[in-house]
Enzyme design. Sequence first.
Site, PDB file in Angstrom:
ATOM      1  CG  HIS A  52      -1.693  -1.383   1.007  1.00 32.83           C
ATOM      2  ND1 HIS A  52      -2.672  -1.261   0.306  1.00 32.83           N
ATOM      3  CD2 HIS A  52      -1.234  -1.821   2.621  1.00 32.83           C
ATOM      4  CE1 HIS A  52      -2.901  -2.870   0.232  1.00 32.83           C
ATOM      5  NE2 HIS A  52      -2.511  -3.278   1.426  1.00 32.83           N
ATOM      6  CD  GLU A  74      -2.077  -9.772   4.935  1.00 33.12           C
ATOM      7  OE1 GLU A  74      -1.596  -9.317   5.635  1.00 33.12           O
ATOM      8  OE2 GLU A  74      -2.736 -10.573   3.554  1.00 33.12           O
ATOM      9  CG  HIS A 112       0.597  -7.037   2.139  1.00 38.73           C
ATOM     10  ND1 HIS A 112      -0.246  -5.694   1.827  1.00 38.73           N
ATOM     11  CD2 HIS A 112       1.596  -6.799   1.429  1.00 38.73           C
ATOM     12  CE1 HIS A 112       0.329  -5.453   0.620  1.00 38.73           C
ATOM     13  NE2 HIS A 112       1.617  -6.786   0.636  1.00 38.73           N
ATOM     14  CD  GLU A 171      -2.018  -3.986   5.402  1.00 41.58           C
ATOM     15  OE1 GLU A 171      -1.928  -4.300   4.258  1.00 41.58           O
ATOM     16  OE2 GLU A 171      -3.232  -3.604   4.975  1.00 41.58           O
TER      17      GLU A 171
END
Length: 269
Positions: free
Chosen positions: A10, A145, A79, A24
């Site tokens: 992102h 993650e 992430h 995040e």
Amino acid sequence: MKTVWIDPGHGGKDPGAVGIGVLEKDVVLNISLGVKKRLEAEYEGVKVQLSRSTDVFLELRERTDAANKAGADLLVSIHCNAGGGAGGFESFRYTGASAASRSLQNVLHTEIMALLKPFNVRDRGQKAANLHMVRESKMPAVLTENLFIDVASDASKLKRKDVIDALIAGHVLGIAKYLGLKKKEEKPVSNLNRDIHVVSSWAASAWEEMTKNGYVDGSRPGAPVTREENAVMMNRLRKNLLQLIAGNREQLAEMEKRLQAIEAAEITK
């Protein structure tokens, strides 16, 4: 020289998951910068490149194109998760992943979870999915993650420095182990600001005694010691010990003579 590509997910206009007081994009950039810093500082023969090092937006294709062009030896896309539930950590490889990607995922996942265990983070397992970052990368690739942004217990952990440090260290150890990197030798750090001609208070009495006994000349107490200077001090100590031993032998011989004389006098009585 090994090239490691770290992809902080992102960024910029894309915040990623938005949770309980954390974004995040911010968390993963923090982790990624930490991985680069530690990996390059602690290991030999490795260069770390980042998809982004600031809060900017990049398309997925831009990220994988850059990594492929750089000829990176591996890629890790970092992430945070979302979707509620019990939270935890998980990792992904491509559904048609190579044996190398499977090996990277196994090592990376294992090392990260080992460091997250003290924080009671749930292990959600090693998974496969048709994700762009692991599908379009030409090198072994894994997507991690790192806890759930929208799960209160995970979000609170992501605000803690020790948890972030554990995530950074886990990524570093996994990458280093997979690539077989060698740790750099630690070099002693000297205090360049101190006056080498002034003895430290905690060593003053010992320095005075060593000077009086001739082991050192009393100058430059704060200077680094060379192997030559060590040899001189050790040799002085050796000579003193030999003299002490020789002196003790003479005293013992003299005592033995006196005892023999006393015994002889007793016999003649």
